[in-house]
Design a protein around this motif. Structure first.
Motif, PDB file in Angstrom:
ATOM      1  N   GLY A  23      73.309  97.597  39.190  1.00 34.01           N
ATOM      2  CA  GLY A  23      74.108  96.731  40.043  1.00 34.01           C
ATOM      3  C   GLY A  23      75.490  97.277  40.321  1.00 34.01           C
ATOM      4  N   PHE A  24      75.974  98.216  39.492  1.00 36.23           N
ATOM      5  CA  PHE A  24      77.286  98.803  39.728  1.00 36.23           C
ATOM      6  C   PHE A  24      77.210  99.781  40.888  1.00 36.23           C
ATOM      7  CE2 PHE A  24      80.223 102.376  39.046  1.00 36.23           C
ATOM      8  CZ  PHE A  24      81.427 101.686  39.120  1.00 36.23           C
ATOM      9  N   ARG A  25      78.233  99.771  41.728  1.00 35.25           N
ATOM     10  CA  ARG A  25      78.323 100.706  42.835  1.00 35.25           C
ATOM     11  C   ARG A  25      79.660 101.431  42.772  1.00 35.25           C
ATOM     12  NH1 ARG A  25      73.874 100.136  42.575  1.00 35.25           N
ATOM     13  NH2 ARG A  25      72.325  99.490  44.119  1.00 35.25           N
ATOM     14  N   PRO A  26      79.675 102.751  42.775  1.00 41.11           N
ATOM     15  CA  PRO A  26      80.937 103.487  42.716  1.00 41.11           C
ATOM     16  C   PRO A  26      81.710 103.353  44.026  1.00 41.11           C
ATOM     17  CG  PRO A  26      79.098 104.993  43.043  1.00 41.11           C
ATOM     18  CD  PRO A  26      78.504 103.639  42.799  1.00 41.11           C
ATOM     19  N   ARG A  27      82.973 103.652  43.953  1.00 40.87           N
ATOM     20  CA  ARG A  27      83.830 103.618  45.133  1.00 40.87           C
ATOM     21  C   ARG A  27      83.342 104.601  46.184  1.00 40.87           C
ATOM     22  NH1 ARG A  27      87.813 107.171  46.187  1.00 40.87           N
ATOM     23  NH2 ARG A  27      87.902 107.870  44.006  1.00 40.87           N
ATOM     24  N   PRO A  28      83.233 104.186  47.432  1.00 46.65           N
ATOM     25  CA  PRO A  28      82.854 105.132  48.494  1.00 46.65           C
ATOM     26  C   PRO A  28      83.840 106.293  48.548  1.00 46.65           C
ATOM     27  CG  PRO A  28      82.730 102.884  49.305  1.00 46.65           C
ATOM     28  CD  PRO A  28      83.388 102.806  47.948  1.00 46.65           C
ATOM     29  N   GLY A  29      83.308 107.491  48.644  1.00 41.30           N
ATOM     30  CA  GLY A  29      84.148 108.672  48.693  1.00 41.30           C
ATOM     31  C   GLY A  29      84.433 109.304  47.350  1.00 41.30           C
ATOM     32  N   LEU A  30      84.035 108.649  46.257  1.00 39.77           N
ATOM     33  CA  LEU A  30      84.243 109.227  44.931  1.00 39.77           C
ATOM     34  C   LEU A  30      83.355 110.449  44.760  1.00 39.77           C
ATOM     35  CD1 LEU A  30      85.542 108.977  42.100  1.00 39.77           C
ATOM     36  CD2 LEU A  30      83.591 107.539  41.448  1.00 39.77           C
ATOM     37  N   THR A  31      83.935 111.553  44.298  1.00 39.11           N
ATOM     38  CA  THR A  31      83.185 112.789  44.094  1.00 39.11           C
ATOM     39  C   THR A  31      83.158 113.159  42.620  1.00 39.11           C
ATOM     40  OG1 THR A  31      85.157 114.137  44.525  1.00 39.11           O
ATOM     41  CG2 THR A  31      83.705 113.658  46.396  1.00 39.11           C
ATOM     42  N   ALA A  37      79.010 113.892  46.104  1.00 42.27           N
ATOM     43  CA  ALA A  37      79.253 112.453  46.087  1.00 42.27           C
ATOM     44  C   ALA A  37      78.639 111.832  44.838  1.00 42.27           C
ATOM     45  CB  ALA A  37      78.646 111.814  47.336  1.00 42.27           C
ATOM     46  N   VAL A  38      79.327 110.835  44.297  1.00 46.09           N
ATOM     47  CA  VAL A  38      78.814 110.117  43.130  1.00 46.09           C
ATOM     48  C   VAL A  38      77.831 109.058  43.605  1.00 46.09           C
ATOM     49  CG1 VAL A  38      79.401 108.630  41.177  1.00 46.09           C
ATOM     50  CG2 VAL A  38      80.881 110.549  41.787  1.00 46.09           C
ATOM     51  N   LEU A  39      76.622 109.100  43.063  1.00 48.04           N
ATOM     52  CA  LEU A  39      75.537 108.212  43.455  1.00 48.04           C
ATOM     53  C   LEU A  39      74.980 107.510  42.226  1.00 48.04           C
ATOM     54  CD1 LEU A  39      73.780 110.785  45.808  1.00 48.04           C
ATOM     55  CD2 LEU A  39      75.345 108.968  46.501  1.00 48.04           C
ATOM     56  N   VAL A  40      74.152 106.516  42.463  1.00 48.40           N
ATOM     57  CA  VAL A  40      73.558 105.729  41.396  1.00 48.40           C
ATOM     58  C   VAL A  40      72.056 105.962  41.360  1.00 48.40           C
ATOM     59  CG1 VAL A  40      73.129 103.404  40.528  1.00 48.40           C
ATOM     60  CG2 VAL A  40      75.338 103.950  41.565  1.00 48.40           C
ATOM     61  N   VAL A  41      71.542 106.250  40.178  1.00 44.96           N
ATOM     62  CA  VAL A  41      70.094 106.333  39.960  1.00 44.96           C
ATOM     63  C   VAL A  41      69.738 105.246  38.956  1.00 44.96           C
ATOM     64  CG1 VAL A  41      68.185 107.739  39.128  1.00 44.96           C
ATOM     65  CG2 VAL A  41      70.028 108.815  40.434  1.00 44.96           C
ATOM     66  N   ALA A  42      68.982 104.260  39.391  1.00 41.06           N
ATOM     67  CA  ALA A  42      68.674 103.103  38.548  1.00 41.06           C
ATOM     68  C   ALA A  42      67.240 103.146  38.065  1.00 41.06           C
ATOM     69  CB  ALA A  42      68.930 101.804  39.313  1.00 41.06           C
ATOM     70  N   GLU A  43      67.064 102.589  36.870  1.00 44.15           N
ATOM     71  CA  GLU A  43      65.731 102.427  36.278  1.00 44.15           C
ATOM     72  C   GLU A  43      65.756 101.126  35.492  1.00 44.15           C
ATOM     73  OE1 GLU A  43      61.752 103.193  35.279  1.00 44.15           O
ATOM     74  OE2 GLU A  43      63.041 104.193  36.744  1.00 44.15           O
ATOM     75  N   PRO A  45      67.024  97.836  34.083  1.00 40.34           N
ATOM     76  CA  PRO A  45      68.358  97.257  33.927  1.00 40.34           C
ATOM     77  C   PRO A  45      69.472  98.283  33.767  1.00 40.34           C
ATOM     78  CG  PRO A  45      67.199  97.165  31.848  1.00 40.34           C
ATOM     79  CD  PRO A  45      66.214  97.713  32.844  1.00 40.34           C
ATOM     80  N   LEU A  46      69.123  99.575  33.742  1.00 42.90           N
ATOM     81  CA  LEU A  46      70.113 100.618  33.519  1.00 42.90           C
ATOM     82  C   LEU A  46      70.264 101.490  34.756  1.00 42.90           C
ATOM     83  CD1 LEU A  46      68.983 101.756  29.965  1.00 42.90           C
ATOM     84  CD2 LEU A  46      70.900 100.241  30.523  1.00 42.90           C
ATOM     85  N   ALA A  47      71.399 102.182  34.830  1.00 43.01           N
ATOM     86  CA  ALA A  47      71.636 103.102  35.934  1.00 43.01           C
ATOM     87  C   ALA A  47      72.477 104.266  35.440  1.00 43.01           C
ATOM     88  CB  ALA A  47      72.331 102.404  37.093  1.00 43.01           C
ATOM     89  N   ALA A  48      72.292 105.420  36.068  1.00 43.20           N
ATOM     90  CA  ALA A  48      73.075 106.610  35.756  1.00 43.20           C
ATOM     91  C   ALA A  48      73.970 106.932  36.940  1.00 43.20           C
ATOM     92  CB  ALA A  48      72.155 107.792  35.454  1.00 43.20           C
ATOM     93  N   LEU A  49      75.208 107.306  36.651  1.00 44.63           N
ATOM     94  CA  LEU A  49      76.124 107.784  37.676  1.00 44.63           C
ATOM     95  C   LEU A  49      75.985 109.293  37.744  1.00 44.63           C
ATOM     96  CD1 LEU A  49      79.292 105.663  36.795  1.00 44.63           C
ATOM     97  CD2 LEU A  49      77.524 105.165  38.489  1.00 44.63           C
ATOM     98  N   VAL A  50      75.548 109.803  38.888  1.00 43.99           N
ATOM     99  CA  VAL A  50      75.269 111.222  39.021  1.00 43.99           C
ATOM    100  C   VAL A  50      76.023 111.784  40.213  1.00 43.99           C
ATOM    101  CG1 VAL A  50      72.964 110.808  38.083  1.00 43.99           C
ATOM    102  CG2 VAL A  50      73.254 111.040  40.552  1.00 43.99           C
ATOM    103  N   SER A  51      76.205 113.108  40.201  1.00 49.29           N
ATOM    104  CA  SER A  51      76.745 113.799  41.367  1.00 49.29           C
ATOM    105  C   SER A  51      75.851 114.980  41.680  1.00 49.29           C
ATOM    106  CB  SER A  51      78.193 114.245  41.134  1.00 49.29           C
ATOM    107  OG  SER A  51      78.298 115.073  39.986  1.00 49.29           O
TER     108      SER A  51
END
Length: 275
Positions: A23-31, A37-43, A45-51
């Motif tokens: 459910g968390f979304r990083p700030r647009p434009g965050l690298t 770009a920083v993106l979200v990979v969810a599985e 109830p959990l998610a990973a912040l990846v670039s």
């Protein structure tokens, strides 16, 4: 079928910065590391912040477990990589609980990230629960280089109750701060900096000092510790540090933070981890 995020990259190796709740979304434009770009990979109830991208496809093999694999970051500026990793984690930590992963944690592709989240889902959920609402504060204490060894005494308490040596003062400061925090970690030289990242560690505040006892801008480093403190108790913790500064003129004491709980992402460093 387990729901997946639709914001993640489709192919190629990715750098994983940290674990959050879905459910968390990083700030647009965050690298992140490498400028991706920083993106979200969810599985679930959990998610990973990846670039991504992170070098050519197949640049690194599969890790044995999340956090155990290191990418070869020699093609990047070590300092830039460390700062990018810290920026992503700390921006997330400003609003949600985030479990930081080590700098250089790389997975072969998004599917491997999802498998890692699924395989360690129970541990990650327990860590996020334990760390929720808590941040890390760092404290370093330095002694004047001009003080000769043993000149201040043996380190025991004087008749007035004051610890004699700078080393004794640093130990007393740590005990006082540990009592004011939920848990603490004293950094050791071998734990201070990931292999090959000395330049970045020296300039990034969230890494610990590369060499304990080496010359520092303020003298010899006697204390380099991290403390886990609830957000609502941050003011009281800072007051404790201020009191130590006033009572210990022989030391130069620095308080840094708040940071994401970098030093407490290992379950072995957390007492009372929920079952």
């Amino acid at each position: 079928m387990t729901p997946h995020s639709d914001t993640g990259p489709r192919a190629g190796p990715v750098h994983v910065h940290g674990i959050v709740r879905s459910g968390f979304r990083p700030r647009p434009g965050l690298t992140g590391v490498g400028g991706g770009a920083v993106l979200v990979v969810a599985e679930g109830p959990l998610a990973a912040l990846v670039s991504a991208p992170y070098g050519p496809r197949g640049a690194c093999g599969p890790p044995d477990a999340p956090g155990d694999s290191r990418a070869d970051v020699s093609v990047l500026s070590a300092q830039a990589a460390a700062e990018a990793h810290r920026r992503v984690v700390d921006e997330a930590a400003a609003t949600v609980c985030v479990l930081p992963l080590r700098l250089g944690t790389v997975h072969r592709d998004v599917e491997q990230v999802r498998r890692a989240l699924a395989d360690r889902a129970d541990l990650y959920r327990r860590l996020l629960t334990r760390l929720d609402g808590r941040l890390e504060w760092g404290v370093k204490a330095y002694a004047d280089d001009a003080e000769p060894d043993g000149a201040a005494g043996s380190g025991g308490a004087t008749a007035g109750g004051t610890v004699g040596s700078a080393d004794g003062l640093a130990r007393a400061a740590h005990h006082a701060l540990a009592d004011a925090a939920e848990c603490s970690r004293v950094h050791h030289p071998q734990d201070a900096c990931p292999s090959g990242m000395a330049a970045a560690c020296a300039t990034s505040a969230y890494w610990t000092s590369p060499i304990a006892g080496a010359p520092y801008p303020h003298g010899r480093n006697l204390l380099d510790s991290a403390y886990l403190v609830p957000r609502e108790e941050a003011g009281a913790f800072a007051e404790t540090v201020g009191g130590l500064v006033a009572r210990s003129p022989e030391l130069h004491i620095e308080l840094t933070g708040p940071w994401a709980p970098y030093s407490f992402a290992d379950p072995g460093r957390l007492p009372d981890l929920p079952d």
